[in-house]
Scaffold this active site. Sequence first.
Site, PDB file in Angstrom:
ATOM      1  N   ASP A 174       1.050  -1.076   0.084  1.00 18.62           N
ATOM      2  CA  ASP A 174      -0.007   0.064  -0.245  1.00 18.62           C
ATOM      3  C   ASP A 174       1.109   1.245   0.038  1.00 18.62           C
ATOM      4  O   ASP A 174       1.452   1.327   1.159  1.00 18.62           O
ATOM      5  CB  ASP A 174      -0.777   0.266   1.167  1.00 18.62           C
ATOM      6  CG  ASP A 174      -1.904   1.140   1.365  1.00 18.62           C
ATOM      7  OD1 ASP A 174      -1.380   2.403   1.045  1.00 18.62           O
ATOM      8  OD2 ASP A 174      -3.215   0.727   1.228  1.00 18.62           O
ATOM      9  N   HIS A 175       0.983   1.858  -1.242  1.00 15.71           N
ATOM     10  CA  HIS A 175       2.168   2.825  -0.964  1.00 15.71           C
ATOM     11  C   HIS A 175       2.131   4.026  -0.401  1.00 15.71           C
ATOM     12  O   HIS A 175       3.149   4.667  -0.086  1.00 15.71           O
ATOM     13  CB  HIS A 175       2.325   3.256  -2.475  1.00 15.71           C
ATOM     14  CG  HIS A 175       1.256   4.439  -3.032  1.00 15.71           C
ATOM     15  ND1 HIS A 175       0.019   4.027  -3.320  1.00 15.71           N
ATOM     16  CD2 HIS A 175       1.485   5.762  -3.204  1.00 15.71           C
ATOM     17  CE1 HIS A 175      -0.559   5.176  -3.747  1.00 15.71           C
ATOM     18  NE2 HIS A 175       0.414   6.272  -3.610  1.00 15.71           N
ATOM     19  N   HIS A 237      -5.720   2.565   1.175  1.00 14.82           N
ATOM     20  CA  HIS A 237      -5.038   3.832   1.847  1.00 14.82           C
ATOM     21  C   HIS A 237      -5.597   4.372   3.228  1.00 14.82           C
ATOM     22  O   HIS A 237      -5.017   4.648   4.038  1.00 14.82           O
ATOM     23  CB  HIS A 237      -4.916   4.859   0.598  1.00 14.82           C
ATOM     24  CG  HIS A 237      -4.274   4.356  -0.526  1.00 14.82           C
ATOM     25  ND1 HIS A 237      -3.330   3.455  -0.608  1.00 14.82           N
ATOM     26  CD2 HIS A 237      -4.652   4.701  -1.840  1.00 14.82           C
ATOM     27  CE1 HIS A 237      -2.834   3.144  -1.804  1.00 14.82           C
ATOM     28  NE2 HIS A 237      -3.786   4.148  -2.709  1.00 14.82           N
TER      29      HIS A 237
HETATM   30  C1  BG6 Z   1      -3.692   5.072  -6.117  1.00 13.94           C
HETATM   31  C2  BG6 Z   1      -4.950   5.283  -6.637  1.00 13.94           C
HETATM   32  O1  BG6 Z   1      -3.768   4.117  -5.384  1.00 13.94           O
HETATM   33  O2  BG6 Z   1      -3.333   6.245  -5.245  1.00 13.94           O
HETATM   34  C3  BG6 Z   1      -5.227   6.356  -7.779  1.00 13.94           C
HETATM   35  O3  BG6 Z   1      -5.415   4.227  -7.524  1.00 13.94           O
HETATM   36  C4  BG6 Z   1      -4.725   7.918  -6.751  1.00 13.94           C
HETATM   37  O4  BG6 Z   1      -6.527   6.602  -8.040  1.00 13.94           O
HETATM   38  C5  BG6 Z   1      -3.355   7.560  -6.063  1.00 13.94           C
HETATM   39  O5  BG6 Z   1      -4.610   8.935  -7.566  1.00 13.94           O
HETATM   40  C6  BG6 Z   1      -2.988   8.693  -5.229  1.00 13.94           C
HETATM   41  O6  BG6 Z   1      -1.983   8.515  -4.579  1.00 13.94           O
HETATM   42  P1  BG6 Z   1      -0.992   9.499  -4.320  1.00 13.94           P
HETATM   43  O7  BG6 Z   1       0.396   9.031  -3.747  1.00 13.94           O
HETATM   44  O8  BG6 Z   1      -0.666  10.651  -5.505  1.00 13.94           O
HETATM   45  O9  BG6 Z   1      -1.670  10.320  -3.168  1.00 13.94           O
END
Ligand code: BG6
Length: 482
Positions: A174-175, A237
Amino acid sequence: VPVDPFDLVVFGATGDLARRKLIPALYHRLHDGQMPDAARIVGAARSDLSADAFRNMAAEALEEFVRPADLDAQTQKRFLSCIDYAQVDATSSEGWSDLAAAMPPREGRPRAFYLSVAPRFFGPMAERIHEAGLSGADSRIVIEKPLGHDLASARELNATLAAHFHEHQVYRIDHYLGKETVQNLMALRFANALFEPLWNARHIDHVQITVAESVGVEGRGPYYDGVGAMRDMVQNHMLQLLCLIAMEPPGRFEPDAVRDEKLKVLRALAPHDHPEDVVRGQYAAANGTASYREDAESPDSRTESYVALKAEVANWRWSGVPFYLRTGKRLRTRVSEIAVVFKEAPHSIFPAASGRWAQNVLAIRLQPDEGITLGMTIKDPGPGGMRLAPAVLDMTFADAMSSSKLRMPDAYERLVMDVIRGDQTLFMRGDEVEAAWEWVDPIIAGWEERGDRPVSYDPGSSGPEDALMLLHRDGRRWREIA
Ligand code: BG6
């Protein structure tokens, strides 16, 4: 700390994630001295490419996605010499034995398989990696959301993975957990004595978690439509962020100790049976900006590009403290933050004319301007008598980093190195993913049963009116998206 030499196979190496994130992340790790020159990165995809052609693609990705200040010719050359290419077909047995022959197991050398491919290939590829004899004890498999579309499909995926790999070999990214400020949230909570005594329903009024994006779904329509904000952002997230705020202090900063505590939070989420506590929105067209339906090329779509909801963690620590979550696309600006709003001081000793004091708010800002702020009330400086005024204690990491010329590392840099080190602390365990679906599924099922349509909101706004009402009804208000 440098990691040991490793072999990393990136399936889907010619795709977007690899170009934008993985290749630049690995370059930075070499640049910063963490990835050894003896590491090997094998790009794997269906295309018939030579290793040189793939290296050229990697070089182009670096030009495009690494700041010029961090790109030096010497490091670039060293990086490209770590890269190889293998032609492998996920849907047939083609290429797998060559891949296996090119990667003999070597004592103490981890082999990681990063599946940067469409999720329908996760199961079949796990099977092929296993059949090719590549799933031994030194192997790890890395996958990223969507991890299923609902509880049933998430269970199925977990079962397939479990048939070929041990849980300690499976890295579910989960990044958000790799983001610097998210990790800082754990430092804030568990390395300071100050907050823990206040971290409960007695002192905290409510929590707001916001992930607002200014972009729409342009180009991602085929994936996003039929998924929507609930599955795309909340199930993973947002609930992970909620877990980090709500979890009990783990006994140690170790993978299962941390994940056990997060799992308890997910299992303590009260089932959602108040439809009015969830707002779904979809952006309309305005001022020359296309609507969601136009962007997604789906004229009748009921997919939500926005969701706001009230959640409750039903346990002793949090009973009665609402967790308000909201996320959406095409909003006024891009901002992600967690705000912990404390209760008001129990009694004012100051005359009414001194002005009102504000509630203390601890805001953990994930992006942009990463940092932590604490909203306080102080005396307005000067000789004008006792007048109260708001003030903010500000720890903006972005400033500190830019003055020391440090770069804010991308989440993938940390996460890929953790895979190599064999540290699963920042990765989701299979049971966490299932518990999150277990809570989300009935909400989505409710929309479907009732035939709910998302309400529309203007692009560039802060979301649908109904979302404001969600808090107004409770006598609260959202923080400004700014
Ligand atoms: C991704 C979603 O996991 O996270 C995207 O699939 C979203 O829809 C993105 O834009 C948001 O990530 P970050 O790191 O730009 O907040």
